[in-house]
Motif scaffolding. Structure first.
Motif, PDB file in Angstrom:
ATOM      1  N   UNK A   1       0.833  -1.167   0.000  1.00  0.00           N
ATOM      2  CA  UNK A   1       0.000   0.000   0.000  1.00  0.00           C
ATOM      3  C   UNK A   1       0.874   1.225   0.000  1.00  0.00           C
ATOM      4  N   UNK A   2       0.547   2.321  -0.535  1.00  0.00           N
ATOM      5  CA  UNK A   2      -0.658   2.554  -1.343  1.00  0.00           C
ATOM      6  C   UNK A   2      -0.547   1.902  -2.712  1.00  0.00           C
ATOM      7  N   UNK A   3      -1.670   1.750  -3.372  1.00  0.00           N
ATOM      8  CA  UNK A   3      -1.688   1.165  -4.699  1.00  0.00           C
ATOM      9  C   UNK A   3      -2.658   1.956  -5.556  1.00  0.00           C
ATOM     10  N   UNK A   4      -2.278   2.695  -6.549  1.00  0.00           N
ATOM     11  CA  UNK A   4      -0.931   2.743  -7.112  1.00  0.00           C
ATOM     12  C   UNK A   4       0.025   3.549  -6.241  1.00  0.00           C
ATOM     13  N   UNK A   5       1.297   3.229  -6.343  1.00  0.00           N
ATOM     14  CA  UNK A   5       2.331   3.903  -5.572  1.00  0.00           C
ATOM     15  C   UNK A   5       3.186   4.796  -6.453  1.00  0.00           C
ATOM     16  N   UNK A   6       3.854   5.781  -5.812  1.00  0.00           N
ATOM     17  CA  UNK A   6       4.714   6.682  -6.574  1.00  0.00           C
ATOM     18  C   UNK A   6       6.152   6.674  -6.076  1.00  0.00           C
ATOM     19  N   UNK A   7       6.372   6.881  -4.798  1.00  0.00           N
ATOM     20  CA  UNK A   7       7.733   6.970  -4.270  1.00  0.00           C
ATOM     21  C   UNK A   7       8.095   5.795  -3.376  1.00  0.00           C
ATOM     22  N   UNK A   8       7.205   5.457  -2.493  1.00  0.00           N
ATOM     23  CA  UNK A   8       7.450   4.384  -1.541  1.00  0.00           C
ATOM     24  C   UNK A   8       6.143   3.664  -1.269  1.00  0.00           C
ATOM     25  N   UNK A   9       6.222   2.357  -1.158  1.00  0.00           N
ATOM     26  CA  UNK A   9       5.080   1.541  -0.782  1.00  0.00           C
ATOM     27  C   UNK A   9       5.486   0.753   0.453  1.00  0.00           C
ATOM     28  N   UNK A  42      10.888 -12.840  13.011  1.00  0.00           N
ATOM     29  CA  UNK A  42      10.290 -13.333  14.244  1.00  0.00           C
ATOM     30  C   UNK A  42       8.787 -13.092  14.264  1.00  0.00           C
ATOM     31  N   UNK A  43       8.108 -13.785  15.154  1.00  0.00           N
ATOM     32  CA  UNK A  43       6.674 -13.611  15.338  1.00  0.00           C
ATOM     33  C   UNK A  43       6.357 -12.135  15.575  1.00  0.00           C
ATOM     34  N   UNK A  44       5.273 -11.653  14.963  1.00  0.00           N
ATOM     35  CA  UNK A  44       4.881 -10.272  15.171  1.00  0.00           C
ATOM     36  C   UNK A  44       4.415  -9.608  13.893  1.00  0.00           C
ATOM     37  N   UNK A  45       4.183  -8.311  13.985  1.00  0.00           N
ATOM     38  CA  UNK A  45       3.707  -7.518  12.846  1.00  0.00           C
ATOM     39  C   UNK A  45       4.845  -6.687  12.271  1.00  0.00           C
ATOM     40  N   UNK A  46       4.841  -6.534  10.954  1.00  0.00           N
ATOM     41  CA  UNK A  46       5.894  -5.800  10.257  1.00  0.00           C
ATOM     42  C   UNK A  46       5.279  -4.820   9.265  1.00  0.00           C
ATOM     43  N   UNK A  47       5.940  -3.708   9.078  1.00  0.00           N
ATOM     44  CA  UNK A  47       5.609  -2.711   8.059  1.00  0.00           C
ATOM     45  C   UNK A  47       6.917  -2.424   7.332  1.00  0.00           C
ATOM     46  N   UNK A  48       7.132  -3.135   6.238  1.00  0.00           N
ATOM     47  CA  UNK A  48       8.402  -3.069   5.519  1.00  0.00           C
ATOM     48  C   UNK A  48       8.314  -2.070   4.379  1.00  0.00           C
ATOM     49  N   UNK A  49       9.168  -1.030   4.371  1.00  0.00           N
ATOM     50  CA  UNK A  49       9.143  -0.057   3.278  1.00  0.00           C
ATOM     51  C   UNK A  49       9.752  -0.646   2.007  1.00  0.00           C
ATOM     52  N   UNK A  50       9.213  -0.193   0.880  1.00  0.00           N
ATOM     53  CA  UNK A  50       9.680  -0.654  -0.413  1.00  0.00           C
ATOM     54  C   UNK A  50       9.862   0.579  -1.300  1.00  0.00           C
ATOM     55  N   UNK A  51      11.093   0.847  -1.687  1.00  0.00           N
ATOM     56  CA  UNK A  51      11.413   2.009  -2.522  1.00  0.00           C
ATOM     57  C   UNK A  51      11.011   1.716  -3.961  1.00  0.00           C
ATOM     58  N   UNK A  52      10.107   2.530  -4.513  1.00  0.00           N
ATOM     59  CA  UNK A  52       9.661   2.323  -5.889  1.00  0.00           C
ATOM     60  C   UNK A  52       9.886   3.555  -6.759  1.00  0.00           C
ATOM     61  N   UNK A  53      10.541   4.553  -6.227  1.00  0.00           N
ATOM     62  CA  UNK A  53      10.782   5.819  -6.932  1.00  0.00           C
ATOM     63  C   UNK A  53      11.501   5.613  -8.258  1.00  0.00           C
ATOM     64  N   UNK A  54      12.475   4.701  -8.314  1.00  0.00           N
ATOM     65  CA  UNK A  54      13.300   4.492  -9.504  1.00  0.00           C
ATOM     66  C   UNK A  54      12.676   3.544 -10.519  1.00  0.00           C
ATOM     67  N   UNK A  55      11.544   2.921 -10.177  1.00  0.00           N
ATOM     68  CA  UNK A  55      10.927   1.967 -11.091  1.00  0.00           C
ATOM     69  C   UNK A  55      10.144   2.684 -12.185  1.00  0.00           C
ATOM     70  N   UNK A  56      10.210   2.180 -13.408  1.00  0.00           N
ATOM     71  CA  UNK A  56       9.386   2.755 -14.467  1.00  0.00           C
ATOM     72  C   UNK A  56       7.899   2.496 -14.181  1.00  0.00           C
ATOM     73  N   UNK A  57       7.045   3.374 -14.687  1.00  0.00           N
ATOM     74  CA  UNK A  57       5.604   3.188 -14.520  1.00  0.00           C
ATOM     75  C   UNK A  57       5.207   1.847 -15.125  1.00  0.00           C
ATOM     76  N   UNK A  58       4.297   1.170 -14.462  1.00  0.00           N
ATOM     77  CA  UNK A  58       3.830  -0.108 -14.981  1.00  0.00           C
ATOM     78  C   UNK A  58       3.236  -0.970 -13.896  1.00  0.00           C
ATOM     79  N   UNK A  59       3.009  -2.226 -14.253  1.00  0.00           N
ATOM     80  CA  UNK A  59       2.409  -3.215 -13.360  1.00  0.00           C
ATOM     81  C   UNK A  59       3.499  -4.132 -12.814  1.00  0.00           C
ATOM     82  N   UNK A  60       3.440  -4.409 -11.518  1.00  0.00           N
ATOM     83  CA  UNK A  60       4.407  -5.283 -10.862  1.00  0.00           C
ATOM     84  C   UNK A  60       3.663  -6.286  -9.988  1.00  0.00           C
ATOM     85  N   UNK A  61       4.337  -7.370  -9.657  1.00  0.00           N
ATOM     86  CA  UNK A  61       3.770  -8.385  -8.781  1.00  0.00           C
ATOM     87  C   UNK A  61       4.659  -8.532  -7.557  1.00  0.00           C
ATOM     88  N   UNK A  62       4.050  -8.388  -6.396  1.00  0.00           N
ATOM     89  CA  UNK A  62       4.737  -8.603  -5.127  1.00  0.00           C
ATOM     90  C   UNK A  62       4.495 -10.049  -4.724  1.00  0.00           C
TER      91      UNK A  62
END
Length: 77
Positions: A1-9, A42-62
């Protein structure tokens, strides 16, 4: 999230137990364009940042692979 993303998801996930996990982003041709996590979490909740600023516009699969269980989600940049 967010989707679509621009700088970071963000990849948000919760683990009921410690697990070996692999999270990667792939383009429409199946090429890995980013590795978000690879190793033991480890067990627990995570919020992992993903840098997408350098990616060309388009569709991707996580793709999330956790102990042999695979989940995938679409991401538009």
């Amino acid at each position: 999230m967010p989707n679509p993303g621009q700088n970071e998801a963000h990849v948000r996930l919760s683990l009921a137990a410690s697990s070996r996990i692999n999270i990667a982003l792939y383009d429409d041709l199946g090429r890995e364009v980013s590795r978000i996590a690879n190793g033991e979490l480890y067990q627990g909740s995570y919020d992992l940042p993903m840098e997408i600023r350098e990616l060309p516009a388009g569709h991707y699969t996580l793709r999330v692979d956790c102990e042999g269980k695979v989940m995938s989600r679409s991401l538009n940049v």
